[in-house]
Scaffold this active site. Structure first.
Site, PDB file in Angstrom:
ATOM      1  N   LYS A  41      13.806 -73.054 101.011  1.00  0.00           N
ATOM      2  CA  LYS A  41      13.497 -72.968  99.598  1.00  0.00           C
ATOM      3  C   LYS A  41      13.874 -74.241  98.870  1.00  0.00           C
ATOM      4  CE  LYS A  41      14.840 -68.128  99.784  1.00  0.00           C
ATOM      5  NZ  LYS A  41      16.013 -67.236  99.586  1.00  0.00           N
ATOM      6  N   ASP A 101      21.250 -83.345 106.448  1.00  0.00           N
ATOM      7  CA  ASP A 101      22.693 -83.231 106.627  1.00  0.00           C
ATOM      8  C   ASP A 101      23.006 -83.562 108.097  1.00  0.00           C
ATOM      9  OD1 ASP A 101      25.329 -82.507 105.918  1.00  0.00           O
ATOM     10  OD2 ASP A 101      25.017 -80.422 106.445  1.00  0.00           O
ATOM     11  N   LYS A 129      22.856 -87.259 103.602  1.00  0.00           N
ATOM     12  CA  LYS A 129      24.301 -87.425 103.832  1.00  0.00           C
ATOM     13  C   LYS A 129      24.464 -88.076 105.203  1.00  0.00           C
ATOM     14  CE  LYS A 129      25.631 -82.980 102.365  1.00  0.00           C
ATOM     15  NZ  LYS A 129      26.575 -81.875 102.301  1.00  0.00           N
ATOM     16  N   PHE A 150      29.636 -81.145  99.239  1.00  0.00           N
ATOM     17  CA  PHE A 150      28.667 -80.052  99.125  1.00  0.00           C
ATOM     18  C   PHE A 150      28.013 -80.072  97.743  1.00  0.00           C
ATOM     19  CE2 PHE A 150      26.837 -75.882  98.884  1.00  0.00           C
ATOM     20  CZ  PHE A 150      26.304 -75.741 100.156  1.00  0.00           C
ATOM     21  N   ASP A 157      21.388 -74.805  96.908  1.00  0.00           N
ATOM     22  CA  ASP A 157      22.177 -73.656  96.452  1.00  0.00           C
ATOM     23  C   ASP A 157      23.562 -73.613  97.072  1.00  0.00           C
ATOM     24  OD1 ASP A 157      21.078 -72.898  99.119  1.00  0.00           O
ATOM     25  OD2 ASP A 157      22.117 -71.017  98.707  1.00  0.00           O
ATOM     26  N   ARG A 163      20.384 -73.217  92.186  1.00  0.00           N
ATOM     27  CA  ARG A 163      19.162 -73.934  92.555  1.00  0.00           C
ATOM     28  C   ARG A 163      18.447 -74.497  91.324  1.00  0.00           C
ATOM     29  NH1 ARG A 163      17.832 -72.932  97.980  1.00  0.00           N
ATOM     30  NH2 ARG A 163      18.369 -70.874  98.752  1.00  0.00           N
TER      31      ARG A 163
HETATM   32  P1  IMP Z   1      20.822 -79.930 108.514  1.00  0.00           P
HETATM   33  O1  IMP Z   1      22.288 -79.825 108.804  1.00  0.00           O
HETATM   34  O2  IMP Z   1      20.402 -81.372 108.339  1.00  0.00           O
HETATM   35  O3  IMP Z   1      19.995 -79.215 109.531  1.00  0.00           O
HETATM   36  O4  IMP Z   1      20.594 -79.228 107.104  1.00  0.00           O
HETATM   37  C1  IMP Z   1      20.289 -77.873 107.032  1.00  0.00           C
HETATM   38  C2  IMP Z   1      20.198 -77.351 105.637  1.00  0.00           C
HETATM   39  O5  IMP Z   1      21.522 -77.141 105.171  1.00  0.00           O
HETATM   40  C3  IMP Z   1      19.551 -78.202 104.563  1.00  0.00           C
HETATM   41  O6  IMP Z   1      18.153 -78.180 104.578  1.00  0.00           O
HETATM   42  C4  IMP Z   1      20.108 -77.514 103.336  1.00  0.00           C
HETATM   43  O7  IMP Z   1      19.334 -76.381 103.013  1.00  0.00           O
HETATM   44  C5  IMP Z   1      21.499 -77.105 103.772  1.00  0.00           C
HETATM   45  N1  IMP Z   1      22.517 -78.056 103.251  1.00  0.00           N
HETATM   46  C6  IMP Z   1      23.079 -79.102 103.857  1.00  0.00           C
HETATM   47  N2  IMP Z   1      23.961 -79.731 103.054  1.00  0.00           N
HETATM   48  C7  IMP Z   1      23.938 -79.054 101.880  1.00  0.00           C
HETATM   49  C8  IMP Z   1      24.617 -79.217 100.625  1.00  0.00           C
HETATM   50  O8  IMP Z   1      25.418 -80.131 100.382  1.00  0.00           O
HETATM   51  N3  IMP Z   1      24.306 -78.291  99.669  1.00  0.00           N
HETATM   52  C9  IMP Z   1      23.423 -77.277  99.859  1.00  0.00           C
HETATM   53  N4  IMP Z   1      22.755 -77.103 101.003  1.00  0.00           N
HETATM   54  C10 IMP Z   1      23.012 -77.982 102.009  1.00  0.00           C
END
Ligand code: IMP
Ligand code: MG
Length: 174
Positions: A41, A101, A129, A150, A157, A163
């Site tokens: 989302k 992330d 990040k 975060f 969210d 959001r």
């Molecule tokens: P990944 O770790 O790169 O696979 O990220 C997975 C998902 O974690 C992202 O698409 C976000 O939805 C969520 N996410 C990662 N870091 C944050 C943050 O700082 N705030 C909110 N959601 C996050």
């Protein structure tokens, strides 16, 4: 326990940067149609704001993915909650995400999409990040690199809250 949200990137800063990136994308895709693929989302606010500023023709589709539980996360397997409505074969696909992330979600998603033979496949993210990266992901357009905190707002969210904030903030637990 209550929480407060500290502003990290103001609405003005975010808007200005999205306009810049939209300009860059419009130049790069001159004479072509961009097939924007919004990752739900979190990517929805960014997709809307970005698309409004593109000067090339745009089509859109939406996917919803979620990571499996913590114990299986290291496998990098994500669950496709909502798949593509339209084939991406032969299209210039631009994946639009809220944040990269660990990179696990995008790494999986990009492989999944590559197998469907798009003409081109690029990734645009509002936030990155880099300190948190576990899996390599090639990002073509990044609005902001941020520290390992975060963040919420602009689609992101914390327990489904915040959001709708028009800026990017850091959640602080009091
Ligand atoms: P990944 O770790 O790169 O696979 O990220 C997975 C998902 O974690 C992202 O698409 C976000 O939805 C969520 N996410 C990662 N870091 C944050 C943050 O700082 N705030 C909110 N959601 C996050
Ligand atoms: Mg996301």
């Amino acid at each position: 326990m209550s929480e407060t949200v500290r502003v990290l990137l103001s609405e003005e800063e975010v808007d200005k940067r999205i306009a810049e990136i939209a300009g860059q994308i419009s130049r790069d895709y001159e004479g072509r149609q961009v097939h924007m693929l919004c990752v739900l989302k979190g990517g929805v606010f960014f997709t809307c704001e970005l698309s409004k500023r593109l000067t090339v023709p745009v089509s859109m589709d939406f996917m919803c993915v979620s990571s499996y539980g913590a114990d299986t996360k290291s496998s990098g397997v994500v669950k496709i909650v909502k798949d593509l409505d339209h084939s991406i074969k032969g299209k210039d696909v631009l994946v639009v995400e809220d944040i990269v992330d660990s990179g696990r979600t995008l790494n999986y998603l990009l492989e999944y999409l590559k197998n469907q033979e798009p003409k081109s496949l690029r990734l645009c993210t509002l936030l990155d990040k880099p300190d948190r990266r576990v899996v390599n992901v090639e990002v073509d357009y990044t609005c902001f690199h941020i520290p390992d905190e975060f963040v919420v707002g602009y689609g992101l969210d914390y327990a489904q809250k915040y959001r709708n904030l028009p800026y990017i903030g850091v959640v602080e637990l009091d």
